[in-house]
Design an enzyme around this catalytic site. Structure first.
Site, short mmCIF file in Angstrom:
data_model
loop_
_atom_site.label_atom_id
_atom_site.label_comp_id
_atom_site.label_asym_id
_atom_site.label_seq_id
_atom_site.Cartn_x
_atom_site.Cartn_y
_atom_site.Cartn_z
N GLU A 12 -6.90 4.90 7.60
CA GLU A 12 -6.61 6.31 7.30
C GLU A 12 -7.79 6.94 6.56
O GLU A 12 -8.09 8.12 6.77
CB GLU A 12 -5.32 6.41 6.47
CG GLU A 12 -4.09 6.11 7.33
CD GLU A 12 -2.92 5.51 6.58
OE1 GLU A 12 -2.88 5.57 5.34
OE2 GLU A 12 -2.03 4.94 7.26
N GLU A 65 -5.89 -4.90 10.31
CA GLU A 65 -4.82 -3.94 10.55
C GLU A 65 -5.07 -3.19 11.86
O GLU A 65 -5.84 -2.21 11.88
CB GLU A 65 -4.77 -2.92 9.41
CG GLU A 65 -4.48 -3.52 8.06
CD GLU A 65 -3.79 -2.51 7.16
OE1 GLU A 65 -2.68 -2.80 6.72
OE2 GLU A 65 -4.34 -1.41 6.96
N GLY A 90 2.22 1.98 10.64
CA GLY A 90 3.21 3.04 10.50
C GLY A 90 3.92 3.41 11.80
O GLY A 90 4.60 4.44 11.88
N LYS A 104 0.17 4.26 -0.29
CA LYS A 104 -0.45 5.46 0.31
C LYS A 104 -0.25 6.67 -0.61
O LYS A 104 -0.23 6.52 -1.82
CB LYS A 104 0.08 5.71 1.71
CG LYS A 104 0.09 4.46 2.58
CD LYS A 104 0.23 4.76 4.03
CE LYS A 104 0.38 3.45 4.80
NZ LYS A 104 0.11 3.59 6.21
N HIS A 108 -9.56 1.48 4.53
CA HIS A 108 -8.30 1.61 5.29
C HIS A 108 -8.55 2.56 6.46
O HIS A 108 -9.30 3.54 6.32
CB HIS A 108 -7.20 2.13 4.36
CG HIS A 108 -5.83 2.03 4.99
ND1 HIS A 108 -5.39 2.91 5.93
CD2 HIS A 108 -4.84 1.13 4.81
CE1 HIS A 108 -4.16 2.56 6.31
NE2 HIS A 108 -3.81 1.48 5.64
N ASN A 168 0.88 -1.18 0.00
CA ASN A 168 0.00 0.00 0.00
C ASN A 168 0.91 1.22 0.00
O ASN A 168 1.51 1.54 1.02
CB ASN A 168 -0.89 -0.01 1.25
CG ASN A 168 -1.68 1.28 1.40
OD1 ASN A 168 -1.82 2.05 0.44
ND2 ASN A 168 -2.20 1.53 2.60
N SER A 211 3.07 -2.53 10.25
CA SER A 211 4.51 -2.61 10.46
C SER A 211 5.12 -3.97 10.12
O SER A 211 6.03 -4.45 10.82
CB SER A 211 4.88 -2.18 11.89
OG SER A 211 4.47 -0.84 12.11
C1 PEP Z 1 -0.84 0.06 5.80
O1 PEP Z 1 -0.75 1.16 5.33
O2 PEP Z 1 -1.82 -0.63 5.49
C2 PEP Z 1 0.20 -0.43 6.71
C3 PEP Z 1 0.04 -1.59 7.27
O3 PEP Z 1 1.27 0.40 6.90
P1 PEP Z 1 2.67 0.00 7.61
O4 PEP Z 1 3.10 -1.31 7.02
O5 PEP Z 1 3.58 1.12 7.27
O6 PEP Z 1 2.40 -0.12 9.07
#
Ligand code: PEP
Length: 246
Positions: free
Chosen positions: A96, A166, A172, A11, A94, A9, A211
Protein backbone atom coordinates in the site's frame (compact mmCIF):
# COMPACT_ATOMS: atom_id res chain seq x y z
CA UNK A 1 15.11 -23.30 14.96
CA UNK A 2 13.46 -20.03 13.91
CA UNK A 3 10.92 -18.60 16.37
CA UNK A 4 7.58 -17.87 14.73
CA UNK A 5 6.44 -14.28 14.53
CA UNK A 6 2.89 -13.06 14.11
CA UNK A 7 2.39 -9.35 13.54
CA UNK A 8 -0.85 -7.44 13.22
CA UNK A 9 -0.86 -4.55 10.74
CA UNK A 10 -3.63 -2.22 11.85
CA UNK A 11 -3.15 0.04 8.80
CA UNK A 12 -5.06 3.35 9.13
CA UNK A 13 -7.57 2.05 11.67
CA UNK A 14 -8.33 2.94 15.30
CA UNK A 15 -8.17 6.32 16.99
CA UNK A 16 -6.02 6.39 20.14
CA UNK A 17 -9.06 5.71 22.33
CA UNK A 18 -10.22 2.83 20.14
CA UNK A 19 -6.66 1.51 19.95
CA UNK A 20 -6.42 1.32 23.74
CA UNK A 21 -9.74 -0.55 23.91
CA UNK A 22 -8.67 -3.03 21.23
CA UNK A 23 -5.27 -3.59 22.86
CA UNK A 24 -6.90 -4.23 26.24
CA UNK A 25 -9.29 -6.72 24.63
CA UNK A 26 -6.59 -8.55 22.64
CA UNK A 27 -3.69 -8.61 25.06
CA UNK A 28 -5.14 -11.26 27.34
CA UNK A 29 -5.86 -13.45 24.31
CA UNK A 30 -2.53 -13.23 22.49
CA UNK A 31 0.09 -12.78 25.22
CA UNK A 32 2.42 -15.74 24.70
CA UNK A 33 6.12 -16.51 24.62
CA UNK A 34 5.72 -19.39 22.15
CA UNK A 35 5.81 -16.95 19.21
CA UNK A 36 6.81 -13.32 18.90
CA UNK A 37 3.62 -11.27 18.75
CA UNK A 38 3.66 -7.69 17.46
CA UNK A 39 1.04 -4.96 17.14
CA UNK A 40 1.98 -2.58 14.32
CA UNK A 41 -0.23 0.43 14.87
CA UNK A 42 -0.73 3.93 13.43
CA UNK A 43 1.90 6.43 14.63
CA UNK A 44 -0.55 8.34 16.80
CA UNK A 45 -1.49 5.14 18.64
CA UNK A 46 2.08 4.07 19.46
CA UNK A 47 2.33 5.79 22.84
CA UNK A 48 -1.04 4.76 24.31
CA UNK A 49 -0.82 1.21 22.91
CA UNK A 50 2.76 0.92 24.24
CA UNK A 51 1.47 1.83 27.70
CA UNK A 52 -1.17 -0.91 27.62
CA UNK A 53 1.37 -3.47 26.36
CA UNK A 54 3.79 -2.86 29.24
CA UNK A 55 4.38 -6.05 31.23
CA UNK A 56 3.25 -8.32 28.37
CA UNK A 57 5.25 -10.34 25.82
CA UNK A 58 3.63 -8.37 22.99
CA UNK A 59 5.92 -5.96 21.11
CA UNK A 60 5.13 -2.59 19.65
CA UNK A 61 5.55 -2.04 15.91
CA UNK A 62 5.28 0.95 13.57
CA UNK A 63 3.91 0.91 10.03
CA UNK A 64 6.52 3.19 8.47
CA UNK A 65 9.45 5.50 9.24
CA UNK A 66 11.51 8.12 7.40
CA UNK A 67 15.20 7.53 6.68
CA UNK A 68 16.59 10.87 7.85
CA UNK A 69 17.46 11.63 11.48
CA UNK A 70 15.64 14.96 11.80
CA UNK A 71 14.96 18.19 9.96
CA UNK A 72 12.67 19.78 7.41
CA UNK A 73 10.56 16.76 6.43
CA UNK A 74 7.05 17.90 7.27
CA UNK A 75 4.77 15.08 8.30
CA UNK A 76 7.45 12.42 8.67
CA UNK A 77 8.54 10.43 11.73
CA UNK A 78 12.19 9.65 12.48
CA UNK A 79 13.72 6.39 13.72
CA UNK A 80 14.73 7.95 17.08
CA UNK A 81 11.16 9.09 17.65
CA UNK A 82 9.96 5.51 17.22
CA UNK A 83 12.76 4.07 19.31
CA UNK A 84 12.10 6.47 22.19
CA UNK A 85 8.47 5.34 22.53
CA UNK A 86 9.42 1.67 22.65
CA UNK A 87 8.99 0.55 19.05
CA UNK A 88 10.79 -2.73 18.31
CA UNK A 89 9.61 -3.59 14.77
CA UNK A 90 8.91 -1.38 11.74
CA UNK A 91 7.01 -2.49 8.63
CA UNK A 92 8.73 -1.21 5.50
CA UNK A 93 7.71 -1.28 1.86
CA UNK A 94 4.15 -2.49 2.36
CA UNK A 95 2.47 -2.70 -1.05
CA UNK A 96 0.00 0.00 0.00
CA UNK A 97 2.91 2.37 0.64
CA UNK A 98 4.48 1.42 -2.68
CA UNK A 99 1.16 1.95 -4.46
CA UNK A 100 -0.14 5.15 -2.81
CA UNK A 101 2.95 6.81 -1.33
CA UNK A 102 5.66 6.28 -3.93
CA UNK A 103 7.75 3.91 -1.83
CA UNK A 104 10.44 2.30 -4.01
CA UNK A 105 13.03 -0.43 -3.51
CA UNK A 106 15.58 2.36 -3.09
CA UNK A 107 13.68 4.13 -0.28
CA UNK A 108 12.96 0.73 1.28
CA UNK A 109 16.70 0.02 1.31
CA UNK A 110 17.48 3.36 2.98
CA UNK A 111 14.80 2.74 5.60
CA UNK A 112 15.96 -0.82 6.33
CA UNK A 113 19.47 0.47 7.03
CA UNK A 114 18.22 3.29 9.27
CA UNK A 115 15.99 0.99 11.29
CA UNK A 116 18.92 -1.36 11.90
CA UNK A 117 21.16 1.56 12.87
CA UNK A 118 18.63 2.38 15.57
CA UNK A 119 18.47 -1.20 16.84
CA UNK A 120 14.96 -1.87 15.64
CA UNK A 121 13.85 -4.73 13.39
CA UNK A 122 12.61 -4.09 9.85
CA UNK A 123 9.75 -6.18 8.50
CA UNK A 124 10.44 -5.70 4.80
CA UNK A 125 7.48 -6.48 2.54
CA UNK A 126 7.61 -7.81 -1.00
CA UNK A 127 4.95 -9.25 -3.27
CA UNK A 128 3.68 -9.58 -6.81
CA UNK A 129 0.58 -8.23 -8.51
CA UNK A 130 -1.97 -10.56 -10.08
CA UNK A 131 -0.70 -9.53 -13.53
CA UNK A 132 2.86 -10.48 -12.60
CA UNK A 133 1.70 -13.85 -11.25
CA UNK A 134 -0.30 -14.55 -14.40
CA UNK A 135 2.66 -13.53 -16.55
CA UNK A 136 4.81 -16.09 -14.71
CA UNK A 137 7.29 -13.52 -13.37
CA UNK A 138 6.52 -13.76 -9.64
CA UNK A 139 9.84 -15.24 -8.53
CA UNK A 140 11.89 -12.93 -10.75
CA UNK A 141 10.06 -9.89 -9.35
CA UNK A 142 10.43 -10.99 -5.73
CA UNK A 143 14.14 -11.71 -6.19
CA UNK A 144 14.66 -8.16 -7.45
CA UNK A 145 12.68 -6.63 -4.57
CA UNK A 146 14.67 -8.62 -2.01
CA UNK A 147 18.06 -7.88 -3.57
CA UNK A 148 17.39 -4.15 -3.91
CA UNK A 149 15.75 -3.81 -0.50
CA UNK A 150 18.70 -5.49 1.25
CA UNK A 151 21.46 -3.95 -0.88
CA UNK A 152 24.80 -3.41 0.92
CA UNK A 153 23.73 -5.09 4.16
CA UNK A 154 26.22 -7.29 6.01
CA UNK A 155 25.16 -10.83 6.88
CA UNK A 156 25.05 -9.92 10.57
CA UNK A 157 22.63 -7.07 9.83
CA UNK A 158 20.58 -9.15 7.41
CA UNK A 159 20.07 -11.76 10.11
CA UNK A 160 17.92 -9.29 12.04
CA UNK A 161 15.70 -8.43 9.07
CA UNK A 162 12.33 -10.12 8.64
CA UNK A 163 10.90 -10.52 5.14
CA UNK A 164 7.13 -10.50 4.67
CA UNK A 165 5.95 -12.12 1.45
CA UNK A 166 2.60 -10.57 0.64
CA UNK A 167 1.07 -11.31 -2.76
CA UNK A 168 -0.78 -8.08 -3.56
CA UNK A 169 -3.77 -9.98 -4.97
CA UNK A 170 -4.24 -11.64 -1.57
CA UNK A 171 -4.14 -8.51 0.61
CA UNK A 172 -7.52 -7.55 1.99
CA UNK A 173 -9.27 -9.55 -0.73
CA UNK A 174 -10.17 -12.70 1.17
CA UNK A 175 -8.14 -14.65 -1.45
CA UNK A 176 -5.32 -16.41 0.36
CA UNK A 177 -2.40 -17.93 -1.47
CA UNK A 178 -2.51 -21.70 -1.05
CA UNK A 179 0.05 -23.01 1.39
CA UNK A 180 2.01 -24.46 -1.55
CA UNK A 181 1.99 -21.16 -3.46
CA UNK A 182 3.14 -19.30 -0.36
CA UNK A 183 5.81 -21.90 0.44
CA UNK A 184 7.12 -21.83 -3.14
CA UNK A 185 7.77 -18.08 -2.99
CA UNK A 186 9.06 -18.10 0.60
CA UNK A 187 11.49 -20.85 -0.43
CA UNK A 188 12.59 -18.75 -3.40
CA UNK A 189 13.16 -15.85 -0.99
CA UNK A 190 15.33 -18.04 1.23
CA UNK A 191 17.27 -19.15 -1.85
CA UNK A 192 18.06 -15.58 -2.88
CA UNK A 193 18.94 -14.73 0.74
CA UNK A 194 21.35 -17.68 0.68
CA UNK A 195 22.95 -16.41 -2.53
CA UNK A 196 23.58 -13.04 -0.89
CA UNK A 197 24.21 -13.88 2.76
CA UNK A 198 25.20 -17.58 2.76
CA UNK A 199 24.25 -19.66 5.80
CA UNK A 200 22.66 -16.64 7.48
CA UNK A 201 19.62 -17.20 5.25
CA UNK A 202 18.65 -20.21 7.38
CA UNK A 203 18.38 -17.96 10.44
CA UNK A 204 16.29 -15.25 8.77
CA UNK A 205 12.54 -15.20 9.30
CA UNK A 206 10.12 -15.03 6.39
CA UNK A 207 6.45 -14.31 7.03
CA UNK A 208 3.44 -14.77 4.78
CA UNK A 209 0.74 -12.11 4.59
CA UNK A 210 -2.50 -11.91 2.63
CA UNK A 211 -5.92 -12.71 4.07
CA UNK A 212 -4.55 -14.87 6.88
CA UNK A 213 -7.33 -15.91 9.27
CA UNK A 214 -8.03 -18.32 12.09
CA UNK A 215 -8.84 -21.11 9.63
CA UNK A 216 -5.85 -20.98 7.29
CA UNK A 217 -3.08 -19.89 9.72
CA UNK A 218 -2.02 -23.36 10.88
CA UNK A 219 -1.56 -24.75 7.38
CA UNK A 220 0.42 -21.71 6.23
CA UNK A 221 2.62 -21.33 9.30
CA UNK A 222 3.70 -24.96 9.34
CA UNK A 223 5.20 -24.83 5.85
CA UNK A 224 8.99 -25.27 5.87
CA UNK A 225 9.97 -21.72 4.91
CA UNK A 226 7.09 -19.78 6.50
CA UNK A 227 7.97 -18.43 9.92
CA UNK A 228 4.72 -16.69 10.76
CA UNK A 229 2.38 -14.10 9.36
CA UNK A 230 1.68 -10.43 8.79
CA UNK A 231 -2.03 -10.02 9.40
CA UNK A 232 -4.18 -7.07 8.35
CA UNK A 233 -7.96 -7.29 8.74
CA UNK A 234 -8.02 -10.21 11.16
CA UNK A 235 -5.62 -8.48 13.57
CA UNK A 236 -8.38 -6.03 14.51
CA UNK A 237 -10.67 -8.75 15.84
CA UNK A 238 -10.73 -11.37 18.56
CA UNK A 239 -10.03 -13.82 15.69
CA UNK A 240 -6.39 -12.73 15.97
CA UNK A 241 -6.21 -15.08 18.96
CA UNK A 242 -6.85 -18.08 16.69
CA UNK A 243 -4.02 -16.96 14.41
CA UNK A 244 -1.52 -16.41 17.20
CA UNK A 245 -2.45 -19.70 18.87
CA UNK A 246 -2.68 -21.57 15.56
C1 PEP B 1 -1.55 -6.64 5.30
O1 PEP B 1 -2.05 -5.55 5.45
O2 PEP B 1 -0.33 -6.74 5.38
C2 PEP B 1 -2.42 -7.80 5.05
C3 PEP B 1 -1.86 -8.94 4.82
O3 PEP B 1 -3.76 -7.56 5.08
P1 PEP B 1 -4.93 -8.69 5.13
O4 PEP B 1 -4.52 -9.69 6.18
O5 PEP B 1 -6.15 -7.94 5.49
O6 PEP B 1 -4.98 -9.31 3.78
Amino acid sequence: MRKKIIAGNWKMNKTPKEAVELTRMLKGLVDTDKSDVVFCVPAIDLIPVGEVLKGTNISLGAENVYYEESGAYTGEISPSMLKEVGVKYVIIGHSERRQYFAETDETVNKKVKKILEHDMIPIMCCGETLEQREAGITIEHIRIQVKKGLRDLSASDAEKVIIAYEPIWAIGTGKTATSNQAQEVCHAIRTVLGEIFGDTAEKMRIMYGGSVNGKNAAELFTMADIDGGLVGGASLKADFEKIVNY
